[in-house]
Write an enzyme that holds these catalytic residues in place. Structure first.
Site, PDB file in Angstrom:
ATOM      1  N   ALA A   1      35.991  39.976  50.115  1.00 47.43           N
ATOM      2  CA  ALA A   1      36.099  40.033  48.354  1.00 47.43           C
ATOM      3  C   ALA A   1      36.270  41.393  48.063  1.00 47.43           C
ATOM      4  O   ALA A   1      35.330  42.537  48.843  1.00 47.43           O
ATOM      5  CB  ALA A   1      34.994  39.220  47.724  1.00 47.43           C
ATOM      6  N   ASP A   2      36.525  42.116  47.190  1.00 43.31           N
ATOM      7  CA  ASP A   2      36.472  43.270  46.428  1.00 43.31           C
ATOM      8  C   ASP A   2      35.612  43.171  45.314  1.00 43.31           C
ATOM      9  O   ASP A   2      35.442  42.121  44.853  1.00 43.31           O
ATOM     10  CB  ASP A   2      37.530  44.245  46.534  1.00 43.31           C
ATOM     11  CG  ASP A   2      38.675  43.517  45.560  1.00 43.31           C
ATOM     12  OD1 ASP A   2      38.466  42.579  44.402  1.00 43.31           O
ATOM     13  OD2 ASP A   2      39.946  43.893  45.665  1.00 43.31           O
ATOM     14  N   SER A   3      35.367  44.253  44.821  1.00 43.21           N
ATOM     15  CA  SER A   3      34.383  44.007  43.261  1.00 43.21           C
ATOM     16  C   SER A   3      35.275  43.244  42.240  1.00 43.21           C
ATOM     17  O   SER A   3      34.425  42.617  41.576  1.00 43.21           O
ATOM     18  CB  SER A   3      34.338  45.594  42.999  1.00 43.21           C
ATOM     19  OG  SER A   3      35.402  46.438  42.725  1.00 43.21           O
TER      20      SER A   3
ATOM     21  N   ASP B   1      37.167  40.817  42.846  1.00 42.27           N
ATOM     22  CA  ASP B   1      37.182  39.312  43.232  1.00 42.27           C
ATOM     23  C   ASP B   1      35.732  38.852  42.711  1.00 42.27           C
ATOM     24  O   ASP B   1      35.416  37.720  42.355  1.00 42.27           O
ATOM     25  CB  ASP B   1      37.264  39.224  44.825  1.00 42.27           C
ATOM     26  CG  ASP B   1      38.563  39.453  45.339  1.00 42.27           C
ATOM     27  OD1 ASP B   1      39.681  39.511  44.316  1.00 42.27           O
ATOM     28  OD2 ASP B   1      38.977  40.082  46.360  1.00 42.27           O
TER      29      ASP B   1
END
Lengths: 78, 420
Positions: free
Chosen positions: A35-37, A39
């Site tokens: 995940a990224d921020s 997400d």
């Protein structure tokens, strides 16, 4: 697995497109589940929606693993 | 001077989701237009469109082939179509795996006319009903026009120029023309170029209908509604999809033994400086763009064998035809001209790219696609071959593709076959 944990798992699988086996309580959203921020913002919104809880930004910042999410929701869901 | 050739093609259209299926259907005279299924059209004046078909349809589009499910959820359909068409083009060109040096010299120029209107509509409703805290964190970058180029560059590691044209219905043609210049000017050796659109949503259809641009009188016979150059034409039919080509510097393509479809030899651009939606009544802007493209190509007007007209099935068809006649001659110098919008509708920002691909395939197969529904040709079409109803086998060595957009923006491309 508790009902909450099962529902959290389902949301994580759907939103991050990861395999169910990978969504363990220890799994880090960023390091293990890709995940990224953004997400995470989206996941938090999905948890809020699913469980009818509000997760403020300072609390959301501390949710790093699937277990963190389960714990927060268990403590705050009415 | 560095030459620019086409070495890969990708299409997502109402007639199919791969180049060969679309082309087979187009040549067979199939129509991709039908009743809108995407949303409830209650209260709309226009009930028809050229929708990209779902995966279970014979010509359907399966987004899972080339677009990650996470990305599909975050972005508007025009971006999904664009990523897929770009992937097809790279696969066709044999360029999916590039070394680091090549990646620095490979870029993207894939635009859209409108961008993520369906997502803007939905998220706006969401904002008003449920508040700012419910707006998706992916809202902005899932709707932005340059995010096809952005997503494609990330997916394939393309670190060359990253560009996105926004010139309404001229977008696809401008995208290819601009990208060809980037290669010619040594900014890159490889460029993915094209356009995509998907605005078959309540706001998009209502907006174009209110602008009196759409055909709203043939809702009961959708396949007959797009009829360029026909006396009974009554507005365009909206389509959706994407077209992307791989442009490559000629020596680069030859050195790796690439299949070369065509050479981009001429690009002309102009502005009407007249009206926001109506073309200049004398078609001066269109004429200027065509003349510039032909002059740059080094060809004579008489060398053009096929014109893929902008031909939207509106009153503007007459103006375009008059302009083409002034450039090519009253009989178009023997060229055939057709409007493939008769089969797939108007793909707006995708149109110029999709139609350029049709031009390229016409040269490959020596056959020109038809203008469907042309039963009662308008006055002034008597001496012109508009390829009515059925495809026509003929010699095609050089082509002209026209695209004109709201705001009075015009683009013409000239391409020709490359001798071995």
């Amino acid at each position: 697995m508790s009902d909450i944990a099962a529902r959290v798992k389902k949301i994580v699988v759907e939103h991050l497109g990861v395999e169910e086996e990978k969504v363990t309580p220890e799994a880090s959203f960023i390091d293990d589940l890709g995940a990224d921020s953004l997400d995470i913002v989206e996941l938090v919104m999905a948890f809020e929606e699913e469980f009818g809880v509000e997760i403020p930004d300072d609390a959301a910042e501390k949710i790093n693993t699937v277990g963190d999410a389960n714990k927060y929701i268990e403590e705050h869901v009415s | 001077m560095r030459r620019v050739v086409v070495t890969g093609l990708g299409l997502v259209t109402p007639l199919g989701a791969d180049v060969e299926t679309v082309w087979k259907n187009l040549i067979a005279g199939e129509s991709g237009i039908g009743t809108i299924t995407r949303f409830d059209t209650e209260g709309q004046k226009c009930l028809i469109a050229g929708e990209v078909k779902p995966a279970d349809h014979e010509w359907g589009f399966d987004p899972n082939k080339r677009v990650d499910s996470k990305i599909q959820r975050q972005v508007d359909p025009f971006i999904v179509y664009g990523i897929d068409a770009a992937g097809q083009a790279l696969e066709d060109a044999g360029l999916t795996e590039l070394d680091e040096e090549t990646k620095l010299r490979a870029g993207c120029s894939i635009g859209s006319g409108i961008g993520g209107l369906p997502g803007i509509e939905l998220e706006s409703v969401n904002l008003h009903k449920r508040g700012p805290g419910r707006v998706s964190p992916h809202f902005v970058h899932g709707r932005l026009i340059n995010l096809i180029s952005g997503q494609v560059s990330i997916a394939y590691g393309l670190m060359g120029p990253n560009h996105a044209v926004v010139t309404a219905c001229s977008t696809g043609a401008h995208s290819i023309g601009d990208a060809a210049r980037m290669i010619r000017d040594d900014d890159a050796d490889i460029m993915l170029a094209g356009g995509a659109e998907s605005t078959i949503n309540p706001l998009g259809v209502a907006g174009f209908a209110q602008a009196r641009a759409l055909n709203c009188s043939m809702n009961d016979r959708p396949t007959e509604a797009s009829r360029p150059y026909d006396k009974d034409r009554d507005g365009f039919v909206m389509g959706e999809g994407a077209g992307v080509v791989v442009l490559e510097e000629y020596e680069h393509a030859k050195a790796r033994g690439a299949k070369i479809y065509a050479e981009v030899v001429g690009y002309g651009l102009s502005g009407d400086a007249y009206h926001v939606t109506a073309p200049h009544p004398e078609g001066k802007g269109a004429e200027n763009a065509m003349r510039m493209a032909i002059r740059k190509s080094g060809l004579d007007a008489s060398d053009i064998d096929y014109v893929n007209a902008h031909g939207t099935s509106t009153m503007a068809d007459t103006i375009e035809l008059a302009a083409v006649k002034r450039v090519l001659g009253d009989d178009l110098g023997g060229a055939s001209m057709s409007s493939t919008k008769s089969a797939i509708g108007h793909l707006l920002g995708g149109a110029g790219a999709v139609e350029s691909i049709f031009c390229i395939l016409a040269m490959r197969d020596q056959i020109v696609p038809p203008t469907l529904n042309l039963h009662n040709p308008d006055e002034g079409t008597e001496d012109v071959d508009l390829v009515p109803l059925t495809a026509k086998k003929r010699e095609v060595n050089a082509v002209l593709n026209n695209s004109f957009g709201f705001g009075g923006t015009n683009a013409s491309l000239v391409m020709k076959r490359v001798e071995d």
